[in-house]
Design an enzyme around this catalytic site. Structure first.
Site, mmCIF file in Angstrom:
data_model
loop_
_atom_site.group_PDB
_atom_site.id
_atom_site.type_symbol
_atom_site.label_atom_id
_atom_site.label_comp_id
_atom_site.label_asym_id
_atom_site.label_seq_id
_atom_site.Cartn_x
_atom_site.Cartn_y
_atom_site.Cartn_z
ATOM 1 C CD GLU A 36 13.955 49.991 -52.856
ATOM 2 O OE1 GLU A 36 15.010 50.589 -53.137
ATOM 3 O OE2 GLU A 36 13.233 49.472 -53.714
ATOM 4 C CG HIS A 44 9.134 52.787 -50.668
ATOM 5 N ND1 HIS A 44 8.615 53.460 -51.751
ATOM 6 C CD2 HIS A 44 9.297 51.500 -51.085
ATOM 7 C CE1 HIS A 44 8.494 52.625 -52.770
ATOM 8 N NE2 HIS A 44 8.886 51.429 -52.394
ATOM 9 C CD GLU A 64 -6.358 67.067 -45.978
ATOM 10 O OE1 GLU A 64 -6.861 66.010 -46.367
ATOM 11 O OE2 GLU A 64 -5.884 67.216 -44.844
ATOM 12 C CG HIS A 76 4.391 49.669 -53.503
ATOM 13 N ND1 HIS A 76 4.698 48.332 -53.560
ATOM 14 C CD2 HIS A 76 5.591 50.308 -53.461
ATOM 15 C CE1 HIS A 76 6.006 48.159 -53.549
ATOM 16 N NE2 HIS A 76 6.580 49.351 -53.469
ATOM 17 C CG HIS A 100 8.478 51.427 -57.197
ATOM 18 N ND1 HIS A 100 9.601 50.646 -57.345
ATOM 19 C CD2 HIS A 100 8.072 51.209 -55.915
ATOM 20 C CE1 HIS A 100 9.823 49.967 -56.223
ATOM 21 N NE2 HIS A 100 8.914 50.301 -55.344
HETATM 22 P P1 13P Z 1 11.920 45.166 -49.535
HETATM 23 O O1 13P Z 1 11.109 43.915 -49.254
HETATM 24 O O2 13P Z 1 13.374 44.825 -49.819
HETATM 25 O O3 13P Z 1 11.768 46.187 -48.451
HETATM 26 O O4 13P Z 1 11.386 45.795 -50.893
HETATM 27 C C1 13P Z 1 10.052 46.199 -51.024
HETATM 28 C C2 13P Z 1 9.873 47.335 -51.957
HETATM 29 O O5 13P Z 1 8.896 48.052 -51.870
HETATM 30 C C3 13P Z 1 10.904 47.599 -52.981
HETATM 31 O O6 13P Z 1 10.776 48.883 -53.491
HETATM 32 ZN ZN ZN Z 2 8.673 49.607 -53.413
#
Ligand code: 13P
Ligand code: ZN
Length: 271
Positions: free
Chosen positions: A116, A139, A169, A141, A210
Site C-alpha cells: 500500500e 492503515h 467525544e 482492519h 476493507h
Molecule cells: P501489506 O502486507 O502489503 O502491507 O498489505 C496488508 C494490507 O492491509 C493490504 O491492504
Molecule cells: Zn488492508
C-alpha cells in the site's frame, strides 16, 4: 553511531504495532504504517550515504524526494514487528527520480515496503499540502468499523453522523468526519490516488469493506483517531439491532462542538 534499535521513534512504532495487533486491528499481515522521519535524527543512527539496495515504487512521489520514512514490510505480521524490527520494517528514502526508494535499513530478509505504499506516500503528499506537521499514515482492519461497513450505508455524511451519535467525544475528536471510498482493488495506484484525494479534506478514510486509513502528526494522535472511530463503531454494532431509546441529538452535537471550539462539518448535522 547509536544503535537504531534504541531509537525512541522506532521503539514507539513497534509498541504501536503490538497494540494494534492486540486490539485485533491487524490480523496476519493486515495493515501498514508509514512514519515520516527527521533526517538529522536518523543521521545519528544510520550512515545516510549507505544505500543497501534500491526498490522501484511504481509511481511518482516528487514532492517527497529526499524524505525518509519508516515503513512496515509487505506480508509482515504486526504481531512480530516488536520482536524483530529489522526483518519486518524498513527505512527508505525517496530518491532523486521520485520513483525509487533507497533502502537505508531493514527488510533484512530481502523483503520490501508495504503493497500500500502508493496510498501511504500519496496521502503524505496530500496531508503535507494542508498540514506541514503531518508525519503518520496508518492503515488497519478494525473489527467493528469493518462490521459496520456491511450493515450501514457507505455514505460519508451518514456514516460520520452515525459515529458522532455513538460517543460524546466523537465530534470533538474527528469534527472533520470520515471520508468513505467504495470497495476498490487494494495495493494499486488508483486506490492510492482516491485515498489521497479524500485526505485533502479528511484525516480518516474508510476503504469500503476493507479497513480504514488515519493520518496525524504523530503515532498517538493517529492511533487515537482510529481508536475513537472503532469505539463508536463497536457501540453501533452492539446496539444497531436493538430499539433505540436514547440518542445524542443534533442540537446537542452542535452544542458540544461549539463548547470545544472545533471546526466541525456543519452540513453533516440535520439542524
Ligand atoms: P501489506 O502486507 O502489503 O502491507 O498489505 C496488508 C494490507 O492491509 C493490504 O491492504
Ligand atoms: Zn488492508
Amino acid at each position: 553511531m547509536k544503535d537504531i534499535l534504541t531509537a525512541p521513534s522506532l521503539q514507539e512504532f513497534c509498541r504501536t504495532t503490538s497494540n494494534m495487533y492486540r486490539l485485533g486491528w491487524d490480523e496476519r499481515n493486515g495493515g501498514n504504517i508509514s512514519l515520516l522521519l527527521d533526517e538529522a535524527q536518523v543521521g545519528a543512527y544510520l550512515d545516510l550515504d549507505h544505500v543497501i539496495r534500491t526498490i522501484p515504487t511504481g509511481f511518482d512521489a516528487k514532492a517527497l524526494i529526499g524524505k525518509l520514512f519508516l515503513v512496515t514490510g509487505t506480508g509482515k505480521y504486526f504481531k512480530n514487528m516488536e520482536r524483530d524490527p529489522e526483518t519486518n520494517l524498513g527505512i527508505i528514502r525517496i530518491a532523486k527520480d521520485g520513483t525509487t526508494a533507497e533502502l537505508l535499513w531493514g527488510y533484512a530478509d530481502g523483503g520490501k515496503f508495504t503493497s500500500e505504499l502508493p496510498a501511504h506516500l500519496m496521502s503524505h503528499m496530500a496531508r503535507l499540502s494542508v498540514n506541514p506537521e503531518n508525519r503518520v499514515v496508518m492503515h488497519c482492519h478494525p473489527t467493528y468499523t469493518l462490521a459496520m461497513n456491511y450493515v450501514h450505508e457507505l455514505d460519508e455524511k451518514k456514516f460520520t453522523h452515525t459515529l458522532w451519535e455513538m460517543c460524546t467525544e466523537c465530534i470533538v475528536v474527528f469534527p472533520d468526519g470520515v471520508g468513505v471510498l467504495p470497495w476498490m482493488l487494494c495495493g494499486t495506484n488508483e486506490i492510492g490516488e482516491a485515498t489521497a484525494e479524500k485526505m485533502k479534506e479528511f484525516r480518516l478514510v474508510v476503504w469500503g469493506m476493507h479497513g480504514i486509513y488515519g493520518v496525524g502528526k504523530d503515532l498517538d494522535e493517529t492511533f487515537g483517531l482510529i481508536e475513537t472511530v472503532e469505539k463508536a463503531a463497536q457501540i453501533y454494532m452492539l446496539t444497531a439491532h436493538l430499539p433505540r431509546v436514547n440518542t445524542i441529538k443534533d442540537d446537542e452535537l452542535q452544542v458540544l462542538a461549539e463548547a470545544f471550539g472545533v471546526n466541525y462539518r456543519k452540513d453533516y448535522l440535520n439542524l
